[in-house]
Scaffold this active site. Structure first.
Site, mmCIF file in Angstrom:
data_model
loop_
_atom_site.group_PDB
_atom_site.id
_atom_site.type_symbol
_atom_site.label_atom_id
_atom_site.label_comp_id
_atom_site.label_asym_id
_atom_site.label_seq_id
_atom_site.Cartn_x
_atom_site.Cartn_y
_atom_site.Cartn_z
ATOM 1 C CE1 TYR A 106 -23.649 69.021 88.286
ATOM 2 C CE2 TYR A 106 -23.504 71.109 89.452
ATOM 3 C CZ TYR A 106 -23.432 69.736 89.454
ATOM 4 O OH TYR A 106 -23.131 69.068 90.609
ATOM 5 C CE LYS A 121 -20.205 68.655 88.136
ATOM 6 N NZ LYS A 121 -20.019 69.562 89.302
#
Length: 304
Positions: free
Chosen positions: A133, A161
């Site tokens: 992420y 992400k």
């Protein structure tokens, strides 16, 4: 397994800050009924920095029990400590998570070599599928494409992400990772653009209040139906934009509260949404309010 609209779900709390387990389970059930493709708990939208270790276990256990095996459960386990990230990732795996989401270490601002070694250490220590992420606006730390290229060869790093809404950067990442790593948008405002450029899904804040529309938008985009995807996204655009009027999850928790889905609790240092923005958030909800009003948490009427 991990694709489409994956909600970065809030952690419902009573006004005194106590975790509202019943509301969490109700939210999860609502998302499954509305077609959400995956549930992401204990991320920044879930106020993970103020969730203590015992509460983490409770939230994971309750989410796993409610979901059963109907959709994937992804647990945020990243911290700015490699040892603690390994501990939380192993715990999530043992409690039944399908994958873990690992934010880049915040505040201590590691080098790119430090980021590589951090994520490699977690991946080597815990065999669960892991999604990296990257959100520099929150962490003051940017996971560069060249570092991602070094990490994609680790077999249990299966996704990224990316919350930097830069299409050129997305194309650069996809050029070397498309066969080994799925990329997900972490920015609702550019989520549709990411999907149409090759991303596999959106880990979405907006999905908290519009799960069915987010799912339909993602389905249309992934199927190549760009016209339908754009039409749906227009209904969501107002809320995409208003997520940033105060720090996430302040606006989305207030929106869910007025929708009758959760109590009004939020933990310091976050505060309830300023009255300055109440009317704007209500207006942003209107394009899809009627689709949700029948599922009010309250037995009475929910009204904007």
């Amino acid at each position: 397994m991990f694709h489409g609209s994956m909600v970065a779900i809030v952690t419902p709390m009573e006004p005194d800050g106590v975790i509202d387990v019943d509301s969490l389970r109700n939210l999860i059930e609502w998302h499954i009924e509305q077609g959400t493709h995956g549930i992401v708990i204990l991320g920044s939208t879930g106020e993970s920095p103020t969730i203590n270790p015992q509460e983490r276990q409770l939230i994971i256990q309750q989410a796993r029990e409610q979901i059963k095996e109907r959709v994937p459960l992804i647990v945020g386990t990243g911290t700015n400590s490699t040892d603690l990230s390994i501990h939380y990732t192993r715990e999530a795996m043992e409690l039944g998570a399908d994958a873990c989401l690992l934010i880049t270490p915040y505040y201590n601002k590691p080098t790119q070599e430090g980021l590589y070694l951090h994520f490699k250490a977690v991946a080597d220590a815990v065999p669960i599928p892991q999604i990296l992420y990257n959100c520099p606006s929150r962490t003051a730390c940017d996971l560069k494409p060249e570092t991602i290229a070094r990490l994609v060869h680790l077999p249990n790093i299966i996704g990224l992400k990316e919350a930097v809404g830069d299409l050129q950067r997305l194309k650069e990442i996809l050029a070397f990772s498309s066969h080994v790593l799925d990329v997900y948008s972490g920015d609702d405002a550019t989520g549709l653009d990411f999907l149409l450029a090759g991303a596999r899904g959106v880990i979405s804040v907006t999905a908290n209040v519009a799960p069915q529309l987010m799912r339909k938008m993602c389905d249309a985009a992934l199927a190549g139906d760009t016209e339908t995807a754009h039409q749906i996204n227009e209904k969501l655009a107002g809320f995409h934009k208003l997520q940033g009027v105060e720090t996430n999850p302040i606006p989305v928790k207030w929106a869910l509260h007025i929708m009758g889905m959760i109590p009004k609790g939020i933990r310091l240092p976050l505060t309830p949404l300023s009255e300055t923005y109440h009317d704007a958030v209500r207006e942003a909800l209107m394009p899809f309010w009627q689709e949700h009003i029948s599922y009010s948490r309250n037995t009475g009427t929910a009204s904007l």
